[in-house]
Design a protein around this motif. Structure first.
Motif, PDB file in Angstrom:
ATOM      1  N   ASP A 126     -30.681   5.410 -71.813  1.00  0.00           N
ATOM      2  CA  ASP A 126     -31.063   4.013 -71.592  1.00  0.00           C
ATOM      3  C   ASP A 126     -31.259   3.387 -72.967  1.00  0.00           C
ATOM      4  O   ASP A 126     -32.259   3.641 -73.634  1.00  0.00           O
ATOM      5  N   ASN A 133     -33.723   5.317 -75.221  1.00  0.00           N
ATOM      6  CA  ASN A 133     -34.774   6.011 -74.472  1.00  0.00           C
ATOM      7  C   ASN A 133     -36.142   5.777 -75.111  1.00  0.00           C
ATOM      8  O   ASN A 133     -36.944   6.698 -75.273  1.00  0.00           O
ATOM      9  N   GLN A 186     -22.211   4.172 -74.590  1.00  0.00           N
ATOM     10  CA  GLN A 186     -23.530   3.677 -74.216  1.00  0.00           C
ATOM     11  C   GLN A 186     -24.564   4.062 -75.273  1.00  0.00           C
ATOM     12  O   GLN A 186     -25.421   3.256 -75.642  1.00  0.00           O
ATOM     13  N   GLU A 641     -37.071  -0.867 -70.212  1.00  0.00           N
ATOM     14  CA  GLU A 641     -36.009  -0.172 -69.493  1.00  0.00           C
ATOM     15  C   GLU A 641     -35.091  -1.210 -68.854  1.00  0.00           C
ATOM     16  O   GLU A 641     -35.521  -2.331 -68.544  1.00  0.00           O
ATOM     17  N   LYS A 642     -33.831  -0.821 -68.689  1.00  0.00           N
ATOM     18  CA  LYS A 642     -32.836  -1.683 -68.050  1.00  0.00           C
ATOM     19  C   LYS A 642     -32.874  -3.087 -68.651  1.00  0.00           C
ATOM     20  O   LYS A 642     -32.942  -4.091 -67.937  1.00  0.00           O
TER      21      LYS A 642
END
Length: 739
Positions: A126, A133, A186, A641-642
């Motif tokens: 992420d 992360n 990513q 996050e996201k």
């Protein structure tokens, strides 16, 4: 075209030699055991000293250690200083010990590194621009170690560093082996330095093609693809994140004869150097690429071009020059070397500069060895070790003189020693003296810079007929004898160089030297940085731009306003212009607006009210974070996050489908409320806002602004959660205000 090894070029007395010696003292002031502590901690080995504070204990633990390896290796190569070699051998030996303890090739100082890397290995990813992360740029961090080990081997022939380097590369190859190309891309969304470049270097060292394949895999397609299509998608991107990637593109292109990738690197270089850089060679505002047609924010900000950017754009310039043999890269290299790199270190006390504002009547902050562990300290200790890297270059038998810097070249293989004696830029000449074991026939090629006029070249006192075209070499081919002397004379003129956006802001440039004026020593708060998280930023007040000096002339002959004095000093009414690299411990003005009298009066009237409003809100601000900008977010302990970031409507922004959080400081509890600004209309049904873990109902000021009463705590932790996975508005600023 080939570079000479740093060992082959020794600096002679002058401004660059002084900068090298000041840097050497700074390097010696750093404690290797403190720099090694994060690595020993991660390997489970006893510490020999506590780690440094500042960035070295707040998430980027170990990054300076990698830079330190590079600085030691290059300083040893440049000066033959024995202590540099001793420290380098010790550092590499301790890293090898950590690697052996880990048992799998890994060595690193990243906090909770083993847990972090295991998550990546398992495909748990992420990431955004600087958080992977919720870890601060871990690949950028470990890239510094990769590069440091490479440099220890390449510049100082440390064989143990080579083995640790290869072992670390093999560990990383295994780490990402289970990941798909999509997952690797990513990971590469987060700043990762030049990971593609160091794997290309592993290929050069080992000739093992698996490393070249990995270099391709670690090339970030989101940046590469627009460059291949000659599309400018750079505005709003974090500048120093991009430049190392392109250095990797260029190296891979050269190794594989890939003309398209090489063209992409050249397109990027031209875009950044010609349309995004200011007179002294720097680029970016608040670390990000500004629009090419609007430098207003850079002129207003106290966070001007970042030194790391110039460190890396010079590496790219050098690579392209050596690959393409195009002398125009040297014009930019020289400009940036003198005016940004040389100016970025205090010439007496030492210390490195992070931001160089072009805001009129502002100043810079200098690091200190015990308090400051910023990225620009890491690149800073490297910058001044390697001034000899491109003064000269060579082909199979010919010599090229690229820069007018006092130095001695010793080409042992050919039995040639070349001494360059010059006081440039204070004097417009240079003398080259050859010392040869025996007479030899070769070409001595001397760069004719873009800025040089009325060039004359003499060999042993006799004027030569030369091709003195700007940005070309003047070639002298003959049978050279021991003691032959070549002298170069030229004229330098002063010109106005306007910002690339076409505005009326201009700098005075004499030859390649950017001139500026000391304006004040008032309120130089934080001039030498403390150990605070944001110690690299100026703390002194911003003076109104409408009070800045301007050049007014109804005839438009603005150059007539300056009068030459001596030693590169020029009088501009009550100001004295001098080389920018000489200005320290002072506020300064580098850019001046040019007007006729009527336009000046109109400008003053229009700007006065706007400036007053801007300064008033800054005076009321206790703390703020600009969302989506790397350093402000790191400074305010961003987690999320996201989440995505971007740049629209002249603002950086961040949104989320999960949560984002920041830690702001209400110093002495003087702030009365927190104001949240967005680019989109706010639907309060789709978000929840927590202050210090308490759900808060904010007051809506308008459709894009929320206001919350400040808590009684000095530390204000704000967390915004998106409901039902619905994407939040684009937040661009959180600001604590006094009233």
């Amino acid at each position: 075209m080939q570079p000479f090894a740093l060992q082959d070029v020794k600096l002679s007395k002058g401004i660059f030699k002084n900068a090298q010696e000041v840097d050497l003292k700074y390097i010696l002031a750093l404690n290797p055991d403190k720099l090694l502590a994060p690595y020993l901690m991660d390997a489970g080995l006893p510490l020999k000293a506590e780690r440094y504070g500042n960035w070295e204990s707040s998430g980027l633990d170990g990054h300076i250690g990698g830079h330190y390896l590079s600085a030691l290796a290059m300083m040893y190569a440049s000066t033959s200083n024995a202590e540099m070699k001793t420290r380098l051998q010790y550092m590499v030996g301790e890293l090898a010990r950590c690697q052996a303890k880990n048992g799998n090739g890994y060595v690193g100082g990243i906090p909770n590194g083993k847990v972090f890397w295991e998550r990546i290995h398992n495909g748990d990813i992420d990431g955004s621009s600087f958080g992977l992360n919720n870890t601060w740029v871990p690949l950028y961090n470990i890239h510094k170690l990769f590069a440091g080990l490479r440099d220890a081997y390449q510049f100082a022939d440390n064989q143990q560093a080579k083995q640790v380097f290869i072992g670390l590369g093999d560990w990383f190859a295994e780490l990402i082996k289970p990941l798909s190309d999509e997952q690797i891309q990513q990971v590469l969304r987060t700043e990762h330095g030049g990971m593609n470049e160091v794997f290309a270097d592993l290929f050069i060292i080992t000739k093992d093609k698996k490393y070249l394949d990995l270099a391709h895999k670690l090339s970030h397609r989101n940046l590469l693809n627009p460059l291949l299509a000659k599309q400018d998608k750079l505005t709003g991107l974090h500048a120093n994140t991009q430049i190392p990637k392109v250095i990797g593109f260029e190296k891979i292109a050269k190794l594989t004869n890939n003309a398209e990738w090489s063209d992409a690197a050249q397109y990027f270089w031209k875009n950044v150097s010609q349309t995004r850089s200011v007179a002294f060679g720097g680029n970016s505002v608040r670390e990000h690429f500004n629009p090419t047609n609007d430098f207003k924010k850079m002129l207003e900000s106290n966070q001007g071009p970042e030194t790391c950017n110039s460190f890396n754009i010079l590496r790219l310039s050098m690579a392209l020059f050596l690959d393409k043999n195009d002398i125009s890269y040297l014009d930019f290299y020289e400009r940036t070397l003198y005016n940004h790199i040389l100016s970025s270190q205090h010439p007496e006390k030492g210390g490195f500069v992070y931001f160089t504002p072009i805001r009129p009547n502002h100043y810079r902050v200098y690091s200190q060895p015990s308090t400051s562990m910023w990225c620009c300290v890491g690149s800073g200790i490297e910058n001044h070790t390697k001034y000899g890297e491109l003064i000269y270059s060579h082909s199979d038998k010919d010599i090229f003189v690229n820069l007018f810097i006092p130095s001695v070249l010793n080409w042992q293989e050919k039995g040639i020693q070349l001494s360059q004696n010059t006081d440039f830029p204070y004097k417009n000449n240079s003398e080259l003296v050859l010392k040869l074991a025996k007479p030899q026939t070769f070409s001595l090629n001397i760069r004719c810079p873009k800025w040089a006029e009325s060039v004359k070249v003499r060999v042993n006192g006799k004027v030569q007929t030369i091709n003195d075209q700007p940005s070309a070499y003047m070639s002298l081919s003959r049978n050279w004898k021991n003691g032959d002397k070549v002298s170069i004379e030229f004229e330098m003129k002063t010109h106005l160089e306007y910002l690339p956006d076409g505005s009326n802001w201009a700098a005075f440039v004499h030859g390649p030297i950017v001139l500026a004026a000391k304006t004040s020593t008032e309120d130089l708060k934080g001039l030498f940085a403390d150990d605070s998280r944001m110690g690299h930023e100026t703390k002194g007040k911003l003076f109104p731009i409408n009070k800045a000096y301007a050049v007014v002339d109804d005839s438009g002959n603005f150059l007539s306003k300056i009068k030459p004095h001596k030693n590169l000093r020029f009088n501009l009414d009550s100001l004295t212009l001098q080389p920018f690299y000489e200005i320290h411990d002072s506020r300064y003005q580098m850019y001046f607006q040019t007007f006729d009298k009527k336009a000046y009066d109109t400008y003053q009237s229009n700007l006065k009210q706007k400036e007053a409003e801007t300064l008033a809100i800054e005076a009321r601000t206790v703390d703020k974070v600009n969302c989506g900008e790397q350093q402000p977010e790191v400074d305010h302990s961003y987690k999320g996050e996201k989440s995505d970031v971007g740049y629209d409507d002249e603002h950086f922004w961040r949104n989320t489908r999960s949560y984002i959080s920041y830690q702001l400081q209400n110093h002495q509890k003087v702030g009365k409320y927190l104001e949240i600004s967005t680019l989109d209309n706010i639907n309060s049904d789709n978000i929840q806002i927590f202050i210090n873990d308490k759900l808060i109902e904010p007051t809506k000021v308008d459709n894009k602004t929320l206001r919350i009463n400040a808590s009684d705590d000095e530390a204000i932790h704000i967390k915004i959660m998106a409901k039902n996975n619905i994407v939040s508005p684009r937040f661009y600023q959180f600001r604590i205000l006094k009233e």
